[in-house]
Design a protein around this motif. Structure first.
Motif, PDB file in Angstrom:
ATOM      1  N   LYS A  69       0.883  -1.266  -0.051  1.00  0.00           N
ATOM      2  CA  LYS A  69       0.076   0.003  -0.028  1.00  0.00           C
ATOM      3  C   LYS A  69       0.936   1.418   0.048  1.00  0.00           C
ATOM      4  CE  LYS A  69      -4.036  -2.399   0.239  1.00  0.00           C
ATOM      5  NZ  LYS A  69      -4.950  -2.186  -0.601  1.00  0.00           N
ATOM      6  N   ASN A 107      -7.839   1.745   3.750  1.00  0.00           N
ATOM      7  CA  ASN A 107      -6.691   1.322   4.399  1.00  0.00           C
ATOM      8  C   ASN A 107      -6.559   1.545   5.715  1.00  0.00           C
ATOM      9  OD1 ASN A 107      -5.463   0.646   1.901  1.00  0.00           O
ATOM     10  ND2 ASN A 107      -4.673   2.447   1.523  1.00  0.00           N
ATOM     11  N   THR A 124      -3.558   8.256   3.050  1.00  0.00           N
ATOM     12  CA  THR A 124      -3.960   7.077   2.312  1.00  0.00           C
ATOM     13  C   THR A 124      -5.395   6.853   1.964  1.00  0.00           C
ATOM     14  OG1 THR A 124      -3.576   4.785   2.070  1.00  0.00           O
ATOM     15  CG2 THR A 124      -4.211   5.514   4.172  1.00  0.00           C
TER      16      THR A 124
END
Length: 79
Positions: A25, A51, A47
């Protein structure tokens, strides 16, 4: 998008590396937006909202402190 405010630039880098190495990620390290009224460190990670649980996991596994996780648009704090 979400913003997780962390206790230091070192902590932000550790969380970023954890998410990249374990889940591939990508997160962006950024200065904490002034709209977020949190004291202390001026660094955060940004992000995708999907996530969020991985961010909480990283904080727990790495035994680091977060000053909160916020929506990147509304700046509302998640519980």
């Amino acid at each position: 998008m979400i913003i997780a405010v962390l206790s230091s630039i070192t902590t932000a880098n550790r969380v970023k590396q954890y998410l990249k190495m374990n889940y591939n990620k990508d997160v962006q390290i950024m200065q904490t937006p002034k709209q977020l009224e949190v004291s202390g460190c001026g660094f955060a990670i940004k992000t995708e909202k999907e996530n969020i649980n991985l961010v909480y996991e990283a904080v727990k596994v790495l035994k680091v402190h977060t000053k909160g996780v916020f929506d990147a648009t509304t700046f509302k704090k998640y519980d």
